[in-house]
Design an enzyme around this catalytic site. Structure first.
Site, PDB file in Angstrom:
ATOM      1  N   ASP A 287       0.831  -1.207   0.000  1.00 40.66           N
ATOM      2  CA  ASP A 287       0.000   0.000   0.000  1.00 40.66           C
ATOM      3  C   ASP A 287       0.865   1.256   0.000  1.00 40.66           C
ATOM      4  OD1 ASP A 287      -2.346   1.383  -0.050  1.00 40.66           O
ATOM      5  OD2 ASP A 287      -2.887   1.016   2.042  1.00 40.66           O
ATOM      6  N   GLY A 288       0.351   2.287  -0.638  1.00 40.28           N
ATOM      7  CA  GLY A 288       0.974   3.598  -0.555  1.00 40.28           C
ATOM      8  C   GLY A 288       1.758   4.034  -1.774  1.00 40.28           C
TER       9      GLY A 288
ATOM     10  N   TRP B  60       2.938   7.848  -2.116  1.00 46.16           N
ATOM     11  CA  TRP B  60       4.389   8.066  -2.184  1.00 46.16           C
ATOM     12  C   TRP B  60       4.724   8.979  -3.361  1.00 46.16           C
ATOM     13  CZ3 TRP B  60       8.008   6.939  -5.973  1.00 46.16           C
ATOM     14  CH2 TRP B  60       9.349   6.954  -5.594  1.00 46.16           C
TER      15      TRP B  60
ATOM     16  N   HIS C 250       3.666   3.244  -8.732  1.00 43.68           N
ATOM     17  CA  HIS C 250       3.481   1.815  -9.018  1.00 43.68           C
ATOM     18  C   HIS C 250       4.752   1.209  -9.631  1.00 43.68           C
ATOM     19  CE1 HIS C 250      -0.645   2.107  -7.874  1.00 43.68           C
ATOM     20  NE2 HIS C 250      -0.984   2.897  -8.886  1.00 43.68           N
TER      21      HIS C 250
ATOM     22  N   SER D 267      -6.224  -6.111  -6.666  1.00 42.99           N
ATOM     23  CA  SER D 267      -7.427  -6.724  -6.101  1.00 42.99           C
ATOM     24  C   SER D 267      -8.588  -6.699  -7.088  1.00 42.99           C
ATOM     25  CB  SER D 267      -7.839  -5.994  -4.813  1.00 42.99           C
ATOM     26  OG  SER D 267      -8.434  -4.750  -5.135  1.00 42.99           O
TER      27      SER D 267
ATOM     28  N   ARG E 256     -10.716   1.626 -10.265  1.00 42.92           N
ATOM     29  CA  ARG E 256      -9.863   2.810 -10.361  1.00 42.92           C
ATOM     30  C   ARG E 256     -10.014   3.446 -11.750  1.00 42.92           C
ATOM     31  NH1 ARG E 256      -4.115   1.515  -7.279  1.00 42.92           N
ATOM     32  NH2 ARG E 256      -5.027   0.879  -5.277  1.00 42.92           N
TER      33      ARG E 256
ATOM     34  N   LEU F 276      12.784 -19.322  -2.876  1.00 41.63           N
ATOM     35  CA  LEU F 276      11.618 -18.690  -2.269  1.00 41.63           C
ATOM     36  C   LEU F 276      10.346 -19.068  -3.017  1.00 41.63           C
ATOM     37  CD1 LEU F 276      10.544 -16.432  -0.252  1.00 41.63           C
ATOM     38  CD2 LEU F 276      10.753 -14.873  -2.206  1.00 41.63           C
TER      39      LEU F 276
ATOM     40  N   ARG G 116       1.147  -4.702   6.442  1.00 36.23           N
ATOM     41  CA  ARG G 116       0.510  -3.725   5.561  1.00 36.23           C
ATOM     42  C   ARG G 116       1.238  -2.404   5.704  1.00 36.23           C
ATOM     43  NH1 ARG G 116      -5.632  -2.656   3.653  1.00 36.23           N
ATOM     44  NH2 ARG G 116      -5.155  -0.911   2.290  1.00 36.23           N
TER      45      ARG G 116
ATOM     46  N   ARG H 204      -6.374  -2.391   7.926  1.00 40.54           N
ATOM     47  CA  ARG H 204      -7.452  -3.303   7.536  1.00 40.54           C
ATOM     48  C   ARG H 204      -6.853  -4.304   6.551  1.00 40.54           C
ATOM     49  NH1 ARG H 204      -8.308   1.676   5.200  1.00 40.54           N
ATOM     50  NH2 ARG H 204      -8.185   1.745   2.925  1.00 40.54           N
TER      51      ARG H 204
END
Length: 245
Positions: free
Chosen positions: A20-21, A25, A37, A65, A71, A131, A188, A194
């Site tokens: 998020d952000g 930013w 992004h 999501s 958007r 990973l 988050r 949330r």
């Protein structure tokens, strides 16, 4: 790995992150939202490497999501272009670091070329032993559960499953995350507190960590802080501690 206290940190097996952000930013720096992004996508690569070096075995990130389609169109288009480019970058990174990549979410709404690249990425990395990296794209926790229940219903209709066989484990096996351990820690960024429809079933016993740091600025130091906070939690998974008896 030693924490600030000098004690050895217990590293969570599976960390999930809500990225998020990015937009905030960029705005704070006087840049277009899309630049946020772009920088956020670059940071995913960095944190993948840092997480694996720390000993984290599974990393799941919330990239796009089911609600993100709402958007502005130019932002969604830019995100899809970024996703196309990221699939190429991710394949190179996976080859270099032996990363096993899996995409979670309902893929049919994505353009054909993106679906092809996802399949190529998953096929090329499925046997890698580094990973385990999960990317949630067009993902929603409620949508995932609905899709799982629909498939169970179809299996019951064709006689492959009896209703009395349904259990928590069986439902887990129908989810996008089947075969992946549930997250130990959810992070988050950018101070929102949330879960935004992310891994609703899987987060039942997960520890939550919220930070004001925007995702593009979330670095190794911040990841260590999150793991240190995780180490302060009492991981009882619903059991009663001696103090509560």
């Amino acid at each position: 790995m030693a924490g600030n206290s000098g004690q050895e940190l217990k590293i969570p097996q599976h960390v999930a992150i809500i990225l998020d952000g990015n937009g905030r930013w960029a705005k704070a720096k006087g840049l277009p939202r899309n630049m946020g992004h772009v920088e956020g996508a670059k940071n995913v690569e960095v944190i993948c490497e840092e997480a694996y070096r720390m000993g984290i075995q599974y990393l799941t990130v919330y990239a796009f999501s089911t609600e993100n389609w709402n958007r502005p169109k130019d932002e969604v288009d830019a995100l899809m272009k970024l996703l196309r480019n990221y699939m190429k970058t991710c394949l190179k990174t996976a080859e270099k670091n032996r990363m096993c990549v899996r995409v979670l979410g309902e893929k049919s709404r994505l353009d054909q070329d993106i679906r092809v690249r996802i399949q190529e990425l998953e096929d090329a990395t499925k046997n890698n032993d580094g990973l385990h990296f999960q990317i949630a794209i067009n993902y929603g926790g409620r949508d995932e559960i609905v899709r799982a229940v629909r498939q169970m219903g179809l299996d019951i209709r064709r006689g492959a499953l009896a209703p009395q066989e349904i259990s928590e484990q069986l439902l887990s096996d129908y989810l996008d995350t089947h075969g992946i351990p549930e997250p130990d820690l959810l992070i988050r960024t950018c101070n929102e507190q949330r879960i935004s429809n992310f891994l609703l079933w899987q987060l039942a016993y997960t520890e939550f960590y919220f930070t004001p740091v925007a995702w593009p600025d979330f670095d190794k130091k911040e990841l260590v802080k999150a793991v240190e906070a995780y180490n302060q939690r009492d991981r009882r998974y619903g059991k009663i501690s001696e103090e509560e008896v």
